[in-house]
Design a protein around this motif. Structure first.
Motif, PDB file in Angstrom:
ATOM      1  N   ARG A  71       0.834  -1.263  -0.113  1.00 26.87           N
ATOM      2  CA  ARG A  71      -0.079  -0.167  -0.138  1.00 26.87           C
ATOM      3  C   ARG A  71       0.857   1.303  -0.013  1.00 26.87           C
ATOM      4  O   ARG A  71       2.040   1.361   0.419  1.00 26.87           O
ATOM      5  CB  ARG A  71      -0.792  -0.025   1.066  1.00 26.87           C
ATOM      6  CG  ARG A  71      -0.237   0.043   2.628  1.00 26.87           C
ATOM      7  CD  ARG A  71      -1.285  -0.240   3.760  1.00 26.87           C
ATOM      8  NE  ARG A  71      -2.276   1.040   4.090  1.00 26.87           N
ATOM      9  CZ  ARG A  71      -3.012   0.975   4.800  1.00 26.87           C
ATOM     10  NH1 ARG A  71      -3.372  -0.048   5.267  1.00 26.87           N
ATOM     11  NH2 ARG A  71      -3.781   2.118   5.118  1.00 26.87           N
ATOM     12  N   ASP A  72       0.347   2.279  -0.624  1.00 27.17           N
ATOM     13  CA  ASP A  72       0.904   3.722  -0.463  1.00 27.17           C
ATOM     14  C   ASP A  72       0.039   4.549   0.126  1.00 27.17           C
ATOM     15  O   ASP A  72      -1.272   5.027  -0.162  1.00 27.17           O
ATOM     16  CB  ASP A  72       0.973   4.308  -1.941  1.00 27.17           C
ATOM     17  CG  ASP A  72       1.629   5.465  -2.134  1.00 27.17           C
ATOM     18  OD1 ASP A  72       1.649   6.281  -1.124  1.00 27.17           O
ATOM     19  OD2 ASP A  72       2.828   5.669  -3.118  1.00 27.17           O
ATOM     20  N   ASN A  73       0.190   4.777   1.660  1.00 26.83           N
ATOM     21  CA  ASN A  73      -0.609   5.580   2.418  1.00 26.83           C
ATOM     22  C   ASN A  73      -0.796   6.947   1.875  1.00 26.83           C
ATOM     23  O   ASN A  73      -2.081   7.652   1.782  1.00 26.83           O
ATOM     24  CB  ASN A  73      -0.178   5.535   3.859  1.00 26.83           C
ATOM     25  CG  ASN A  73      -0.334   4.262   4.346  1.00 26.83           C
ATOM     26  OD1 ASN A  73      -1.048   3.367   4.099  1.00 26.83           O
ATOM     27  ND2 ASN A  73       0.612   4.053   5.508  1.00 26.83           N
ATOM     28  N   ALA A  74       0.081   7.447   1.376  1.00 23.21           N
ATOM     29  CA  ALA A  74      -0.008   9.063   0.773  1.00 23.21           C
ATOM     30  C   ALA A  74      -1.179   8.851  -0.398  1.00 23.21           C
ATOM     31  O   ALA A  74      -1.661   9.759  -0.644  1.00 23.21           O
ATOM     32  CB  ALA A  74       1.249   9.618   0.230  1.00 23.21           C
ATOM     33  N   LYS A  75      -1.094   8.090  -1.221  1.00 25.06           N
ATOM     34  CA  LYS A  75      -2.049   7.834  -2.362  1.00 25.06           C
ATOM     35  C   LYS A  75      -3.161   7.023  -2.006  1.00 25.06           C
ATOM     36  O   LYS A  75      -4.011   7.078  -3.117  1.00 25.06           O
ATOM     37  CB  LYS A  75      -1.008   7.167  -3.610  1.00 25.06           C
ATOM     38  CG  LYS A  75       0.047   7.686  -4.114  1.00 25.06           C
ATOM     39  CD  LYS A  75       0.755   7.112  -5.299  1.00 25.06           C
ATOM     40  CE  LYS A  75       1.918   7.880  -6.026  1.00 25.06           C
ATOM     41  NZ  LYS A  75       2.435   7.110  -7.085  1.00 25.06           N
ATOM     42  N   LYS A  76      -3.459   6.573  -0.802  1.00 25.23           N
ATOM     43  CA  LYS A  76      -4.519   5.914  -0.360  1.00 25.23           C
ATOM     44  C   LYS A  76      -4.779   4.910  -1.561  1.00 25.23           C
ATOM     45  O   LYS A  76      -6.063   4.771  -1.781  1.00 25.23           O
ATOM     46  CB  LYS A  76      -5.638   6.948  -0.299  1.00 25.23           C
ATOM     47  CG  LYS A  76      -5.698   8.031   0.441  1.00 25.23           C
ATOM     48  CD  LYS A  76      -6.849   8.874   0.538  1.00 25.23           C
ATOM     49  CE  LYS A  76      -6.779  10.303   1.530  1.00 25.23           C
ATOM     50  NZ  LYS A  76      -5.597  11.191   1.079  1.00 25.23           N
ATOM     51  N   THR A  77      -3.822   3.997  -1.631  1.00 22.92           N
ATOM     52  CA  THR A  77      -3.904   3.043  -2.825  1.00 22.92           C
ATOM     53  C   THR A  77      -3.288   1.724  -2.152  1.00 22.92           C
ATOM     54  O   THR A  77      -2.471   1.713  -1.491  1.00 22.92           O
ATOM     55  CB  THR A  77      -3.106   3.598  -4.096  1.00 22.92           C
ATOM     56  OG1 THR A  77      -3.664   4.537  -4.641  1.00 22.92           O
ATOM     57  CG2 THR A  77      -3.224   2.362  -5.119  1.00 22.92           C
ATOM     58  N   VAL A  78      -3.894   0.609  -2.432  1.00 21.39           N
ATOM     59  CA  VAL A  78      -3.412  -0.664  -2.247  1.00 21.39           C
ATOM     60  C   VAL A  78      -3.254  -1.505  -3.396  1.00 21.39           C
ATOM     61  O   VAL A  78      -4.256  -1.446  -4.628  1.00 21.39           O
ATOM     62  CB  VAL A  78      -4.561  -1.500  -1.212  1.00 21.39           C
ATOM     63  CG1 VAL A  78      -5.978  -1.818  -1.847  1.00 21.39           C
ATOM     64  CG2 VAL A  78      -3.938  -2.710  -0.964  1.00 21.39           C
ATOM     65  N   TYR A  79      -2.152  -2.412  -3.454  1.00 12.34           N
ATOM     66  CA  TYR A  79      -1.957  -2.967  -4.508  1.00 12.34           C
ATOM     67  C   TYR A  79      -1.891  -4.589  -4.348  1.00 12.34           C
ATOM     68  O   TYR A  79      -1.739  -4.808  -3.102  1.00 12.34           O
ATOM     69  CB  TYR A  79      -0.458  -2.681  -5.086  1.00 12.34           C
ATOM     70  CG  TYR A  79      -0.268  -1.198  -5.488  1.00 12.34           C
ATOM     71  CD1 TYR A  79       0.258  -0.350  -4.208  1.00 12.34           C
ATOM     72  CD2 TYR A  79      -0.727  -0.706  -6.665  1.00 12.34           C
ATOM     73  CE1 TYR A  79       0.469   0.926  -4.480  1.00 12.34           C
ATOM     74  CE2 TYR A  79      -0.305   0.672  -6.698  1.00 12.34           C
ATOM     75  CZ  TYR A  79      -0.106   1.531  -5.680  1.00 12.34           C
ATOM     76  OH  TYR A  79       0.249   2.964  -6.091  1.00 12.34           O
ATOM     77  N   LEU A  80      -2.034  -5.390  -5.328  1.00 11.85           N
ATOM     78  CA  LEU A  80      -1.977  -6.545  -5.254  1.00 11.85           C
ATOM     79  C   LEU A  80      -1.096  -7.293  -6.531  1.00 11.85           C
ATOM     80  O   LEU A  80      -1.494  -7.364  -7.598  1.00 11.85           O
ATOM     81  CB  LEU A  80      -3.206  -7.526  -5.377  1.00 11.85           C
ATOM     82  CG  LEU A  80      -3.155  -9.066  -4.830  1.00 11.85           C
ATOM     83  CD1 LEU A  80      -2.571  -9.366  -3.682  1.00 11.85           C
ATOM     84  CD2 LEU A  80      -4.516  -9.684  -4.964  1.00 11.85           C
ATOM     85  N   GLN A  81       0.111  -7.651  -6.078  1.00 10.46           N
ATOM     86  CA  GLN A  81       1.018  -8.132  -7.166  1.00 10.46           C
ATOM     87  C   GLN A  81       0.702  -9.584  -7.158  1.00 10.46           C
ATOM     88  O   GLN A  81       1.115 -10.530  -6.287  1.00 10.46           O
ATOM     89  CB  GLN A  81       2.518  -7.937  -7.010  1.00 10.46           C
ATOM     90  CG  GLN A  81       3.460  -8.469  -7.993  1.00 10.46           C
ATOM     91  CD  GLN A  81       3.325  -7.881  -9.333  1.00 10.46           C
ATOM     92  OE1 GLN A  81       3.134  -6.781  -9.689  1.00 10.46           O
ATOM     93  NE2 GLN A  81       3.285  -8.863 -10.368  1.00 10.46           N
ATOM     94  N   MET A  82       0.177 -10.276  -8.323  1.00 12.70           N
ATOM     95  CA  MET A  82      -0.032 -11.543  -8.534  1.00 12.70           C
ATOM     96  C   MET A  82       0.801 -12.292  -9.382  1.00 12.70           C
ATOM     97  O   MET A  82       0.925 -11.876 -10.763  1.00 12.70           O
ATOM     98  CB  MET A  82      -1.470 -11.833  -8.929  1.00 12.70           C
ATOM     99  CG  MET A  82      -2.314 -11.006  -8.058  1.00 12.70           C
ATOM    100  SD  MET A  82      -4.130 -11.505  -8.495  1.00 12.70           S
ATOM    101  CE  MET A  82      -4.255 -10.895 -10.187  1.00 12.70           C
TER     102      MET A  82
END
Length: 121
Positions: A71-82
């Protein structure tokens, strides 16, 4: 109004990789846990991975060693690398986030609209 918008799904061959993203927007004071669930046809929705505000991660046994949540808290974004994707990973993937819309407010779990991931040759 809070929104979670996912991107990055699609069709991939077995053994391939995909990266999902989910960005939160709207009136947000803070975000606690964020995560990804998935739901395959005829099956219940299941937890895939979760990450706390302090970056502690949890994974379903079926994806350990293949998927990575961040996650990038500054961008309010969560990622999932599969990676090393299998046909059994085919499902609609939903992101979620526990969000407080103002100081001292309790958090509410918000969900994205879902993004289709299909693993097939």
């Amino acid at each position: 109004q809070v929104q979670l918008v996912e991107s990055g799904g699609g069709l991939v061959q077995p053994g391939g990789s995909l990266r999902l993203s989910c960005a939160a927007s709207g009136i947000i004071y803070s975000i606690n846990d964020m995560g990804w669930h998935r739901q395959a046809p005829g099956k219940e929705r299941e937890l895939v991975a979760a990450i706390s505000k302090g970056l502690v991660t949890t994974y379903a046994d079926s994806v350990k060693g293949r998927f990575t949540i961040s996650r990038d808290n500054a961008k309010k974004t969560v990622y999932l690398q599969m990676s090393s994707l299998k046909p059994d990973d085919t499902a609609v993937y939903y992101c979620n986030a526990d969000i407080a819309v103002r100081r001292w407010a309790t958090t509410t779990k918000y969900w994205g609209q879902g993004t289709q991931v299909t693993v097939s040759s």
